[in-house]
Design a protein around this motif. Structure first.
Motif, PDB file in Angstrom:
ATOM      1  N   ALA C 172       0.857  -1.177   0.000  1.00 22.65           N
ATOM      2  CA  ALA C 172       0.000   0.000   0.000  1.00 22.65           C
ATOM      3  C   ALA C 172       0.894   1.228   0.000  1.00 22.65           C
ATOM      4  O   ALA C 172       1.588   1.490   0.961  1.00 22.65           O
ATOM      5  CB  ALA C 172      -0.897  -0.007   1.225  1.00 22.65           C
ATOM      6  N   LYS C 173       0.878   1.944  -1.128  1.00 19.53           N
ATOM      7  CA  LYS C 173       1.795   3.082  -1.230  1.00 19.53           C
ATOM      8  C   LYS C 173       1.058   4.407  -1.153  1.00 19.53           C
ATOM      9  O   LYS C 173      -0.052   4.550  -1.656  1.00 19.53           O
ATOM     10  CB  LYS C 173       2.572   2.997  -2.544  1.00 19.53           C
ATOM     11  N   ALA C 174       1.709   5.369  -0.565  1.00 18.90           N
ATOM     12  CA  ALA C 174       1.183   6.732  -0.493  1.00 18.90           C
ATOM     13  C   ALA C 174       1.305   7.356  -1.883  1.00 18.90           C
ATOM     14  O   ALA C 174       1.990   6.818  -2.741  1.00 18.90           O
ATOM     15  CB  ALA C 174       1.972   7.534   0.528  1.00 18.90           C
ATOM     16  N   PRO C 175       0.640   8.507  -2.128  1.00 19.80           N
ATOM     17  CA  PRO C 175       0.903   9.244  -3.364  1.00 19.80           C
ATOM     18  C   PRO C 175       2.411   9.432  -3.528  1.00 19.80           C
ATOM     19  O   PRO C 175       3.117   9.623  -2.534  1.00 19.80           O
ATOM     20  CB  PRO C 175       0.228  10.585  -3.132  1.00 19.80           C
ATOM     21  N   TRP C 176       2.895   9.388  -4.767  1.00 23.71           N
ATOM     22  CA  TRP C 176       4.344   9.284  -4.954  1.00 23.71           C
ATOM     23  C   TRP C 176       5.137  10.404  -4.292  1.00 23.71           C
ATOM     24  O   TRP C 176       6.224  10.188  -3.797  1.00 23.71           O
ATOM     25  CB  TRP C 176       4.689   9.185  -6.436  1.00 23.71           C
ATOM     26  N   TYR C 177       4.566  11.635  -4.252  1.00 24.38           N
ATOM     27  CA  TYR C 177       5.371  12.734  -3.678  1.00 24.38           C
ATOM     28  C   TYR C 177       5.458  12.622  -2.167  1.00 24.38           C
ATOM     29  O   TYR C 177       6.189  13.359  -1.530  1.00 24.38           O
ATOM     30  CB  TYR C 177       4.799  14.103  -4.081  1.00 24.38           C
ATOM     31  N   PHE C 178       4.663  11.705  -1.564  1.00 23.87           N
ATOM     32  CA  PHE C 178       4.784  11.481  -0.129  1.00 23.87           C
ATOM     33  C   PHE C 178       5.551  10.206   0.200  1.00 23.87           C
ATOM     34  O   PHE C 178       5.591   9.785   1.348  1.00 23.87           O
ATOM     35  CB  PHE C 178       3.397  11.402   0.518  1.00 23.87           C
ATOM     36  N   LEU C 181       8.046  10.553   2.832  1.00 26.23           N
ATOM     37  CA  LEU C 181       7.463  10.507   4.177  1.00 26.23           C
ATOM     38  C   LEU C 181       7.202   9.066   4.592  1.00 26.23           C
ATOM     39  O   LEU C 181       7.457   8.665   5.722  1.00 26.23           O
ATOM     40  CB  LEU C 181       6.131  11.262   4.214  1.00 26.23           C
ATOM     41  N   GLN C 182       6.679   8.267   3.628  1.00 31.32           N
ATOM     42  CA  GLN C 182       6.354   6.884   3.966  1.00 31.32           C
ATOM     43  C   GLN C 182       7.629   6.126   4.335  1.00 31.32           C
ATOM     44  O   GLN C 182       7.616   5.278   5.219  1.00 31.32           O
ATOM     45  CB  GLN C 182       5.665   6.211   2.774  1.00 31.32           C
ATOM     46  N   LEU C 185       8.496   6.910   7.770  1.00 35.24           N
ATOM     47  CA  LEU C 185       7.610   6.253   8.734  1.00 35.24           C
ATOM     48  C   LEU C 185       8.121   4.878   9.146  1.00 35.24           C
ATOM     49  O   LEU C 185       7.715   4.349  10.171  1.00 35.24           O
ATOM     50  CB  LEU C 185       6.206   6.107   8.131  1.00 35.24           C
ATOM     51  N   GLY C 194       5.443  11.776  10.695  1.00 36.94           N
ATOM     52  CA  GLY C 194       4.261  12.320  10.047  1.00 36.94           C
ATOM     53  C   GLY C 194       3.960  13.744  10.436  1.00 36.94           C
ATOM     54  O   GLY C 194       3.255  14.450   9.718  1.00 36.94           O
ATOM     55  N   VAL C 195       4.475  14.195  11.574  1.00 39.36           N
ATOM     56  CA  VAL C 195       4.090  15.519  12.054  1.00 39.36           C
ATOM     57  C   VAL C 195       5.306  16.416  12.265  1.00 39.36           C
ATOM     58  O   VAL C 195       5.419  17.474  11.639  1.00 39.36           O
ATOM     59  CB  VAL C 195       3.280  15.409  13.363  1.00 39.36           C
ATOM     60  N   TRP C 241      14.764  13.604  -0.613  1.00 39.76           N
ATOM     61  CA  TRP C 241      13.419  13.686  -1.170  1.00 39.76           C
ATOM     62  C   TRP C 241      13.288  12.830  -2.429  1.00 39.76           C
ATOM     63  O   TRP C 241      12.586  11.837  -2.432  1.00 39.76           O
ATOM     64  CB  TRP C 241      13.063  15.156  -1.440  1.00 39.76           C
ATOM     65  N   ILE C 245      11.924   8.928  -2.925  1.00 38.40           N
ATOM     66  CA  ILE C 245      10.763   8.653  -3.773  1.00 38.40           C
ATOM     67  C   ILE C 245      11.090   7.514  -4.735  1.00 38.40           C
ATOM     68  O   ILE C 245      10.300   6.576  -4.913  1.00 38.40           O
ATOM     69  CB  ILE C 245      10.349   9.916  -4.559  1.00 38.40           C
TER      70      ILE C 245
END
Lengths: 262, 190, 372
Positions: C172-178, C181-182, C185, C194-195, C241, C245
């Motif tokens: 399960a992947k986040a939108p690519w630009y995030f 962040l994933q 995590l 995340g914050v 970044w 990605i």
């Protein structure tokens, strides 16, 4: 000495044309060309004259302008999508399919989706160009900060749009995203410090009162989440980003236009 | 005499009744600098309070009083339907619960990963729950042992109804790190 | 062929890929004179010549064409949502090259005592917006619209199966630009990854013009006079970044395990990832006493290390290694700068601790949701 005029020239000097475009005719003299820019509500976003490197693609990459243009594409295609899409769990997914299959020229969602990806990239590259030319240096510090906010808003707009098709990609991206909100220090019910905000046995930050709840409109992802993200995506965030864009563009002019070597 | 009154007016606390200060302005000597500032501060205070109140109202607006959510309690059949040593997946889709029976009894595990809320998969061959989002792994008991999950899976209240059926109540959770798994209702002895 | 694919798979292992990037990075973007000397000795400055642009773009294209012959690679690259990322790789390389080549050209001009390329002689070097700018804009708009139209006709937007709250897709992947962040995590608790860290990224970006008090290089491409600030920005952007990605897209497979780009995504791939907290290392492995019941006693070592890292390290650096920078920036700028930098560095540090020792948390207080 009556000069022979063709139909176009007659039109351009007629009452209707000159009433819309002051000055009339094709701008030929230097003065006329300056007036075109000054007299147009759209063009007067620009100054009248620019340093010569400001029109070189090699220098500007045109990324800021493209970001704005893609934003316009996204606004228009987004409005068109809103005519068909209903933000409910029952209909959202099937409406997306219908948009491709039952609506003539059904590529509006494609344009919207790819445009959103492209806008993230162009905004990044714009930021990269501004950094590499040192254009954030005084007096443009504040406009750089505004630009960072615009980047953040672009990402948020794209993220809220992700949920709307209500497919597997959508809900799991939002599940993860909203659970990060759950871990916000003090404001999320599983964040550090949340347990301290309590009187006796009564916790103030619980699953039904934290920042995650405000975001998804419930304790679980559901109907309320879809509606909240829809409103944020179509009205809330565009409203905010337009204000910041206005400030950004205004400040470019007020900070002395495109940056130049001292 | 005017001297004295003026001093008095000037030093009044912001909470004094307005007419005194208003009256002062009428007698020709004008608003003094001090009284002017006390008026300004009252004004600003009122403005800030009103704005704050407005934003509180707006914030509270996002927390409705009634929620329309799926039902949280369900009957899960009789204990004989569950094999010892097995993880039962039949309630995963509808209610988000794994029912696990071991040699001593039955417990109801939440299918929500404690990391960021994805649904882990039960990998029978490896005897573990594995989350596809960030790779957290949990043992059959729900204890986390790999990946980023910070704590074990939660267990739900599980009791027997009068007719001998299992009732799983998702409104009550038991967390291992808080020592709640020992609670009699976190575990159904068979 | 298979041997080459296998080699790529091995090189793409995160430990090797990331270590290689870290080692080589500052020789490509030298932050100081010492690095610059080696940068030139190792001929990395040739990267920003015309020849390199053609060669590297050619190699990238060749790699993708070659990769498309492989079913595993193809299934990743041709996934509609991943198309922008393949595009991003080329775009990022091209624009990095474009800016750096202009920067190096300007550096040479300045060294020769000549004005830079963007040199601007105030009233004389002006052009009119109409027509000199508006026609550039018009052409861009037309091309851009045509591009989107063709892209949209040619490639349907991704739509997966209808939402199913009980079945997470794997992976399960986040939108690519995030995806960056994933990736964070995995190594940090959500409140950090995340914050706190995203907020620091945003604040740090906003702070750039206020921290960088070097007046050189405003309004034109340059490198020589802004080495440190460009090197740091490039590191944050290209490594922390874009690289994350790319890793998240191409190298993360089922169950969020690492896979080589040509490796089959086996959802039953077993990886021993049993993670251990620092307190367990100290009390269980080294002292053999078992974890103490008192939370404070249990976590005291982690707390000391963390406080030392954030409170002692900055003043220490200001006195020693970063003395010149401290003098140049002053107390306020230096403090903010160094806190941002060492916060960013916690990411690579925690990545390596995880890969090498399976270390999970330095401070672990799940009782209060405080893990670091």
């Amino acid at each position: 000495m009556a000069e022979k005029k063709n139909l176009l020239q007659r039109l351009a000097e007629g009452q209707i044309w000159t009433s819309i475009f002051r000055g009339g005719g094709v701008p030929k003299s230097r003065r006329q060309r300056m007036m075109v820019v000054l007299n147009s509500v759209f063009l007067h976003l620009h100054p009248v004259r620019l340093p010569k490197h400001a029109v070189k693609l090699k220098f500007t990459w045109c990324m800021g302008g493209l970001s704005f243009f893609i934003f316009l594409i996204l606004t228009i295609s987004g409005i068109l999508l809103m005519f068909y899409y209903r933000p409910t769990i029952e209909y959202a997914y099937t409406d997306i399919i219908d948009l491709a299959e039952q609506v003539p020229f059904g590529i509006m969602r494609e344009i919207h989706r790819w445009g959103a990806h492209a806008m993230v990239i162009t905004v990044w590259l714009h930021m990269f160009r501004v950094f590499m030319t040192g254009s954030y240096k005084p007096p443009r510090e504040f406009n750089w900060a505004i630009g960072v906010v615009l980047l953040l808003l672009t990402l948020l707009l794209s993220f809220t749009g992700y949920l709307l098709p209500w497919d597997q990609l959508a809900i799991w991206a939002i599940a993860v995203g909203s659970n990060m909100a759950r871990a916000t220090p003090f404001l999320g019910h599983e964040g550090p410090g949340a347990a301290l905000l309590a009187i006796g046995d009564i916790n103030f930050v619980t699953v039904a009162s934290d920042v995650r709840f405000a975001l998804i409109g419930g304790r679980f992802l559901g109907e309320a989440t879809l509606l909240r993200f829809y409103v944020l995506h179509c009205i809330g965030l565009p409203f905010v980003i337009m204000i910041f864009m206005a400030v950004h563009f205004w400040r470019i002019r007020k900070d002395g236009g495109i940056s130049t070597p001292v | 005499m005017p001297e004295a009154t003026e001093k008095k007016t000037a030093t009044i606390a912001p909470s004094s009744p307005p007419p005194a200060a208003l009256g002062k302005a009428d007698d020709g000597s004008g608003v003094t600098r001090r009284s002017f500032f006390s008026w300004i501060s009252i004004g600003w205070l009122a403005f800030v309070t009103a704005t704050g109140g407005f934003f509180t109202m707006m914030l509270r607006f996002f927390f409705p009083n009634v929620l329309f959510e799926p039902i949280q309690t369900f009957r899960a059949g009789s204990p004989d339907e569950y094999q010892a040593g097995e993880v039962d997946l039949r309630w995963k889709g509808k209610f988000g619960v794994w029912i696990v029976r071991d040699d001593e009894g039955i417990y109801a595990l939440s299918t929500v990963c404690t990391h960021l809320g994805c649904t882990p998969n039960w990998l029978a061959a490896e005897q573990k729950f594995k989350c596809p989002c960030h790779g957290s792994g949990f043992r059959k008991t729900g204890i986390n042992f790999e990946g980023p999950a910070p704590r074990p899976l939660e267990r739900y209240r599980i009791v027997l109804a009068d007719d001998g059926q299992i009732i799983v109540d998702k409104t009550k959770k038991y967390q291992q790190e808080k020592g709640q798994w020992g609670d009699p209702e976190a575990f159904l002895k068979v | 062929m298979e041997g080459f694919k296998h080699l790529i798979d091995v090189l793409a292992k995160p430990t090797i890929l990331v270590t290689f990037t870290f080692v080589i990075f500052f020789f490509i973007f030298p932050p100081s004179d010492w690095f610059d000397k080696w940068h030139r000795r190792l001929k990395f400055d040739a990267l920003w010549g015309k020849k390199s642009l053609i060669i590297i773009t050619g190699l990238l294209i060749a790699f993708f064409v070659f990769g498309l012959g492989d079913p595993d690679f193809r299934s990743i690259v041709l996934k509609p949502d991943n198309v922008p990322i393949s595009g991003l790789i080329f775009l990022v390389f091209f624009f990095t090259w474009l800016s750096m080549s202009q920067a190096y050209k300007n550096d040479e001009l300045q060294e020769a005592g000549k004005p830079v390329d963007e040199h601007y002689d105030a009233p004389n070097d002006k052009v009119l917006v109409w027509p000199d700018l508006v026609y550039v804009e018009l052409i861009s708009l037309v091309l851009c619209s045509a591009f989107f139209l063709l892209w949209s006709i040619g490639l349907a937007a991704p739509l997966e199966e209808p939402a199913n709250p009980s079945e997470s897709p794997n992976p399960a992947k986040a939108p690519w630009y995030f995806l960056g962040l994933q990736e964070m995590l995995v190594y940090f608790d959500p409140w950090m990854a995340g914050v706190v860290l995203p907020s620091l990224i945003i604040l740090g970006l906003m702070a750039i013009p206020y921290l960088d008090n070097n007046p050189e290089g405003a309004g034109y491409y340059s490198y020589k006079n802004r080495k440190l600030s460009i090197a740091i920005f490039m590191f944050g952007w290209l490594v922390l970044w874009v690289l994350l990605i790319v890793i998240g897209t191409f190298l993360r497979g089922p169950n969020w395990n690492f896979f080589g780009p040509f490796e089959y995504w086996d959802s039953h791939k077993v990886e021993a990832l049993t993670n251990v907290n620092l307190s367990e290392f100290i009390y269980v492995k080294w002292m053999g006493t078992g974890l103490p019941g008192n939370i404070l006693l249990r976590e005291i070592w982690g707390i000391i290390i963390t406080l030392g890292y954030f409170m002692v390290l900055p003043p220490l650096l200001a006195k020693t290694w970063l003395k010149d920078m401290y003098a140049k920036l002053g107390v306020a700028r230096y403090s903010i700068f160094i806190v941002l930098i060492i916060s960013a560095l916690t990411l690579p540090i925690k990545m390596y601790l995880r890969w090498m020792f399976n270390l999970k948390y330095i401070i672990s207080i799940p009782e209060y949701f405080f893990n670091f």
